[in-house]
Design an enzyme around this catalytic site. Structure first.
Site, PDB file in Angstrom:
ATOM      1  N   ALA A  98     109.682 -44.043  25.881  1.00  0.00           N
ATOM      2  CA  ALA A  98     111.070 -43.599  25.963  1.00  0.00           C
ATOM      3  C   ALA A  98     111.470 -42.931  24.656  1.00  0.00           C
ATOM      4  CB  ALA A  98     111.990 -44.787  26.243  1.00  0.00           C
ATOM      5  N   LYS A  99     112.136 -41.786  24.768  1.00  0.00           N
ATOM      6  CA  LYS A  99     112.620 -41.096  23.562  1.00  0.00           C
ATOM      7  C   LYS A  99     114.015 -41.643  23.247  1.00  0.00           C
ATOM      8  CE  LYS A  99     112.806 -36.426  21.555  1.00  0.00           C
ATOM      9  NZ  LYS A  99     111.763 -36.599  20.541  1.00  0.00           N
TER      10      LYS A  99
END
Length: 306
Positions: A158-159
């Protein structure tokens, strides 16, 4: 890089003046890092500005939000069109694009659900004054004392903003030691990535890069480079990479929205190969830029005209 303000920011469904896109100091994301973002790039082409990997970036934005339980209050097509709308409204020939999804102001406490989910999209020029030297002469890097997170601590795929505390520590340490960038190892001591870039090595005629399981962010530019390498007939290998390969590789480079394709010419003070940009790096670099800048047919369908 200092920001160059544009005219407008897309903020919760409408374009507002840059200075009006503001949040309360008790915004949940400021206190608990409850935000996800993306970084895209629009390139100047003969047909006008075009966004690289638009659909891949939007898909990753939604995947990141799903992983961290951050429901976006807009459909994918609306976010996609809003990105193009913002670039168009700000009359950019080329720019960086930053979509941000975050928990806003509502309640104080770690529990996020009592706070609204808000969305902003900003665009602005990203100017590298030393771009030619950067892409020809490359940069020095050092292996960081910090490690990437274990798979059961924070979600590397996940960014999300929280992961970038690690990145800030890595780049701060690297600069303090006189390097341009840092390289991070995973929890088991294998090569992971840079502070905000994926890493590639050229060794024994093959292109090597760490797999998703090495606590990396699956980069959109990384995927483009793998595609270019296969097109050019360069064999690619995605597997765990021991630290020692950094010192024995013939070539190395970073990839990312900001890094694009940046040669790494030394690691921990040791030259990579001849200590300059290598021939495989140069071939990949030239092909990548030809496609991104519209100087070659968009055979991989990377680009979306604004």
């Amino acid at each position: 890089m200092k920001l160059n303000p544009a005219a407008s920011i897309w903020f919760n469904g409408e374009l507002v003046p840059w200075d009006k896109a503001q949040v309360h100091v008790l915004t949940h994301a400021l206190h608990y890092a409850s935000s996800v973002f993306e970084g895209l790039r629009a390139y100047a082409t003969a047909k006008g500005p075009a966004v690289l990997g638009l659909d891949a970036h939007v898909a990753r934005l939604f995947e990141s939000c799903k992983i961290v339980h951050l429901p976006i209050p807009f459909a994918r097509d609306r976010i996609r069109s809003a990105i193009l709308e913002t670039v168009r409204a700000n009359k950019h020939e080329a720019c960086y694009v930053r979509p941000l999804v975050y928990r806003g102001y509502g309640a104080l406490g770690v529990w996020p659900a009592d706070n609204p989910v808000e969305v902003a999209i900003a665009t602005f020029p990203w100017i590298k004054p030393n771009e030619r030297d950067l892409y020809e002469k490359g940069i020095s890097v050092g292996v960081s004392s910090w490690r990437r997170m274990a798979p059961d601590t924070l979600p590397a795929m996940a960014k999300c903003a929280g992961n970038y505390v690690n990145s800030a520590l890595v780049i701060t340490e690297a600069k303090r030691h006189g390097y341009a960038e840092g390289l991070v190892l995973d929890i088991d001591g294998y090569v992971s990535e840079g502070s905000g870039q994926n890493v590639f090595l050229v060794s024994r005629g093959k292109l090597w890069t760490p797999p998703v399981g090495s606590s990396i962010l699956a980069g959109v530019t990384r995927a483009c480079v793998l595609q270019v390498a296969r097109e050019l007939g360069v064999e690619t290998v995605e597997q765990r990479i021991p630290r020692e390969m950094l010192y024995t590789a013939d070539e190395a480079f970073f990839t990312g929205t900001v890094a694009e394709v940046t040669p790494i010419t030394s690691v921990d003070g040791l030259p990579v190969g001849s200590g300059g940009r290598g021939p495989v790096t140069q071939r990949i670099q030239e092909r990548f830029f030809a496609l991104a800048r519209g100087q070659a047919p968009d055979v991989h369908q990377w680009m979306t005209l604004v």
